[in-house]
Motif scaffolding. Structure first.
Motif, PDB file in Angstrom:
ATOM      1  N   VAL A   1      34.783  49.942  43.552  1.00  0.00           N
ATOM      2  CA  VAL A   1      35.751  48.379  43.755  1.00  0.00           C
ATOM      3  C   VAL A   1      34.972  47.274  43.602  1.00  0.00           C
ATOM      4  N   GLU A   2      33.885  47.092  44.716  1.00  0.00           N
ATOM      5  CA  GLU A   2      32.862  46.896  44.792  1.00  0.00           C
ATOM      6  C   GLU A   2      32.591  46.292  43.703  1.00  0.00           C
ATOM      7  N   ARG A   3      32.135  47.060  41.950  1.00  0.00           N
ATOM      8  CA  ARG A   3      31.427  46.221  41.250  1.00  0.00           C
ATOM      9  C   ARG A   3      32.037  45.749  40.146  1.00  0.00           C
ATOM     10  N   ALA A   4      33.507  46.861  40.314  1.00  0.00           N
ATOM     11  CA  ALA A   4      34.856  46.064  39.627  1.00  0.00           C
ATOM     12  C   ALA A   4      34.788  44.430  40.099  1.00  0.00           C
ATOM     13  N   LEU A   5      34.580  44.456  42.133  1.00  0.00           N
ATOM     14  CA  LEU A   5      34.987  43.212  41.667  1.00  0.00           C
ATOM     15  C   LEU A   5      33.980  42.274  41.656  1.00  0.00           C
ATOM     16  N   THR A   6      33.283  42.219  41.730  1.00  0.00           N
ATOM     17  CA  THR A   6      31.408  41.421  41.699  1.00  0.00           C
ATOM     18  C   THR A   6      31.818  40.952  40.264  1.00  0.00           C
ATOM     19  N   GLY A   7      31.896  42.357  39.334  1.00  0.00           N
ATOM     20  CA  GLY A   7      32.200  41.987  38.110  1.00  0.00           C
ATOM     21  C   GLY A   7      33.150  40.355  37.434  1.00  0.00           C
ATOM     22  N   GLN A   8      34.099  40.547  37.990  1.00  0.00           N
ATOM     23  CA  GLN A   8      34.859  39.931  37.867  1.00  0.00           C
ATOM     24  C   GLN A   8      34.636  37.813  38.687  1.00  0.00           C
ATOM     25  N   ALA A   9      34.213  38.388  39.981  1.00  0.00           N
ATOM     26  CA  ALA A   9      33.471  37.017  40.815  1.00  0.00           C
ATOM     27  C   ALA A   9      32.490  36.743  39.542  1.00  0.00           C
ATOM     28  N   ARG A  10      32.065  36.381  38.582  1.00  0.00           N
ATOM     29  CA  ARG A  10      30.866  35.930  37.770  1.00  0.00           C
ATOM     30  C   ARG A  10      32.154  34.868  36.291  1.00  0.00           C
ATOM     31  N   LEU A  11      33.581  35.390  36.785  1.00  0.00           N
ATOM     32  CA  LEU A  11      33.727  34.622  35.956  1.00  0.00           C
ATOM     33  C   LEU A  11      35.375  33.659  36.542  1.00  0.00           C
ATOM     34  N   LEU A  12      35.319  34.275  38.078  1.00  0.00           N
ATOM     35  CA  LEU A  12      37.050  33.810  38.391  1.00  0.00           C
ATOM     36  C   LEU A  12      36.287  33.206  39.771  1.00  0.00           C
ATOM     37  N   ASP A  13      37.664  31.751  40.024  1.00  0.00           N
ATOM     38  CA  ASP A  13      36.998  31.478  41.852  1.00  0.00           C
ATOM     39  C   ASP A  13      37.450  32.256  42.388  1.00  0.00           C
ATOM     40  N   THR A  14      37.440  32.115  43.872  1.00  0.00           N
ATOM     41  CA  THR A  14      37.637  32.832  44.565  1.00  0.00           C
ATOM     42  C   THR A  14      39.810  33.063  45.318  1.00  0.00           C
ATOM     43  N   ARG A  15      39.907  31.722  44.571  1.00  0.00           N
ATOM     44  CA  ARG A  15      41.715  32.270  45.095  1.00  0.00           C
ATOM     45  C   ARG A  15      41.466  33.375  43.720  1.00  0.00           C
ATOM     46  N   ARG A  16      41.474  33.115  42.293  1.00  0.00           N
ATOM     47  CA  ARG A  16      41.915  34.405  41.655  1.00  0.00           C
ATOM     48  C   ARG A  16      41.438  35.424  41.666  1.00  0.00           C
ATOM     49  N   LEU A  17      40.722  35.192  42.138  1.00  0.00           N
ATOM     50  CA  LEU A  17      39.322  37.015  42.741  1.00  0.00           C
ATOM     51  C   LEU A  17      40.643  36.998  43.976  1.00  0.00           C
ATOM     52  N   ALA A  18      40.883  36.380  44.972  1.00  0.00           N
ATOM     53  CA  ALA A  18      41.899  37.123  45.721  1.00  0.00           C
ATOM     54  C   ALA A  18      43.019  37.851  45.641  1.00  0.00           C
ATOM     55  N   ILE A  19      43.318  36.875  44.162  1.00  0.00           N
ATOM     56  CA  ILE A  19      44.655  37.777  43.727  1.00  0.00           C
ATOM     57  C   ILE A  19      44.697  38.673  43.282  1.00  0.00           C
TER      58      ILE A  19
END
Length: 511
Positions: free
Chosen positions: A206-224
């Motif tokens: 989960v950490e690896r997946a969210l970290t990869g997406q955090a490079r593309l998404l702002d925190t609001r979209r990452l929270a979704i």
């Protein structure tokens, strides 16, 4: 979202300090250096060995901090006007990346201060208390920074051996400036919120997946995304039990002195789903039409949707009786105010509203307007049902097929009955004085200068002069075959058409 990330989201690059006060410069001083000469170098002088620091502590003379101060001085003194577009954007993204990396520096510094017990040594106790004074932070901000250092900073084992951060992928991305501290905190909070057995198996993935997406998404979209991942891995544990939702449900409608009211509520998931279903179509933004673009804010559209839903409920639903009579809104006002269309009306619940607003409501819902004399006596009752009866509505649906306002595509099933001559002005409720309009045009068209008329038994609308100086009547042809028929003018009837409810709206007894 962290305080730092809120600053970034607002377009203001910030360091770890985002409490609303001036962020400290790299050498520990806050704001422009007093020796700034105004020639573009507004930052601290790199040669200042020790100055007044945040919270009164001496500034650092460490070579690394002085080099950082010199770099900030260079950025503050950089002439931006000659820069080409791409150069300017490159500077902005470069500064953003480096400001994000400072969060990783903060994690290391605070981790070292905590590990060495410097807060205790100086009589502060917890490290967060020291940070409050040293960096001029609130308790919440200081605690958040200590927690971030615990999660994302380097650690040491019981015997002093170095250990990686609890969340190494996120920590590495912060150190590289690829994600913000706010991203990393969200990732850590998501994993922490998983059950222990789920975290043990899936936490690293989960950490690896969210970290990869955090490079593309702002925190609001990452929270979704984080919420969806959590729901997938722990579908039962992520839901609040029904008994808790039922226990915590509440709603309050609090009337203000001016007659308006504040509506606040905590809805159960089921109730929320029902209202979302009701409000979504009713609050949709109207396309541009003869009344112009829909300039209502999202909040105003939801308000109007609530009013329309209540109007439909009161007009058509089989509501429980109130005090032994059908649920009805009773509005009282004086004859003088009715004739002048001014003053205030009162409801039987104790609310107040203008006479114009009262008449508008009475034309749309189950309302009994009561006309009072100057001494408080009852002059007249209005009719309790002002909308067309069912068989007359069916005739309107057959004739008009939908909203008759020019260009409106809403069908009859989503429309209301509109009086050509207003009911409050003694307009009868009969076929010759009624047409179909959607709720939006029923409320707004007349107020913007449009007027509905009947031509050859077909509803037309006359535009205001600023739209058409000739005020040529217009017909909505969207619901009818094209080209529309052009019937011969109808002969004048020998007598007025029979009306099912043709008595005047208000017939005061002046005897």
């Amino acid at each position: 979202m962290s305080d730092q990330d809120e600053g970034l989201a607002a377009g203001v690059p910030t360091g770890p300090h985002a409490d609303g006060s001036a962020a400290p410069d790299a050498d520990g001083s806050a704001g422009p250096h007093p020796d700034a000469d105004g020639g573009g170098s507004a930052g601290p002088s790199a040669d200042a060995g020790a100055g007044s620091g945040v919270g009164g502590c001496a500034g650092s003379s460490h070579p690394v901090v002085r080099a950082l101060a010199e770099a900030v001085d260079g950025l503050l003194g950089l002439e931006l006007t000659p820069l080409a577009r791409d150069e300017l954007l490159a500077v902005l993204t470069g500064v953003e990346r480096q400001s994000r990396r400072l969060a990783a520096v903060d994690h290391r510094l605070i981790g070292q201060i905590s590990g060495r017990g410097i807060g205790l040594e100086l009589g502060y106790g917890p490290t967060a208390s020291l940070l409050q004074d040293l960096c001029v932070l609130t308790a919440r901000q200081a605690n958040a920074r200590v927690e971030a250092a615990d999660r994302l900073g380097p650690r040491r084992g019981l015997t002093g051996q170095p250990l990686p951060p609890l969340y190494p992928h996120a920590a590495a991305a912060v150190a590289a400036g690829e994600i913000s501290g706010g991203h990393a905190e969200l990732i850590a909070a998501t994993i922490t919120g998983l059950p222990a057995q789920v975290r043990a198996v899936h936490g690293e993935a989960v950490e690896r997946a969210l970290t990869g997406q955090a490079r593309l998404l702002d925190t609001r979209r990452l929270a979704i995304l984080a919420r969806r991942i959590g729901d997938t891995l722990d579908p039962d544990g992520r839901l609040t039990p029904d008994r808790v939702q039922q226990r915590d449900r509440w709603a309050a409608l609090t009337r203000n002195p001016d007659g308006s009211a504040d509506l606040r509520a905590r809805l159960t998931p089921g109730c929320a789903a029902l209202w979302e279903t009701i409000l979504t179509p009713l609050s949709a933004k109207r396309p541009d039409d003869g009344t112009g673009p829909d300039t209502r804010t999202p909040g105003q559209r939801v308000h109007d949707a609530l009013e329309e839903a209540a109007t439909r409920l009161l007009a058509h639903a089989d509501l429980p009786s109130t005090a032994g009579v059908p649920t009805t809104l009773i509005i009282t006002f004086t004859l003088a105010d009715l004739e002048a269309r001014t003053g205030q009306a009162t409801t039987h619940h104790g609310g107040t509203l203008t006479v114009a607003e009262a008449l508008r409501l009475a034309a749309e819902a189950r309302v009994i307007p009561v006309l009072l004399s100057d001494t408080g006596g009852v002059l007249a009752y209005g009719r309790g049902r002002r909308l067309a009866p069912p068989r007359l509505r069916l005739a309107l649906f057959a004739r008009d097929k939908g909203c008759t306002f020019p260009g409106c595509a809403l069908t009859a099933a989503r429309s209301e009955v509109h009086h050509l001559t207003d009911w409050a002005a003694n307009g009868p409720t009969d076929l010759a004085n009624l047409t179909i309009t959607c709720g939006y045009h029923n409320r707004r068209a007349t107020g913007q200068g449009w007027r509905a008329i009947m031509i050859n038994d077909v509803p037309h609308w006359i535009p205001p002069r600023h739209l058409d100086p000739h005020q040529t009547p217009r017909r909505n042809t969207l619901h009818h075959p094209w080209p529309p028929p052009t019937p011969e003018p109808a002969p004048t009837p020998a007598s007025a058409p029979e009306s099912e409810t043709s008595e005047p709206a208000m017939t005061p007894d002046r005897r």
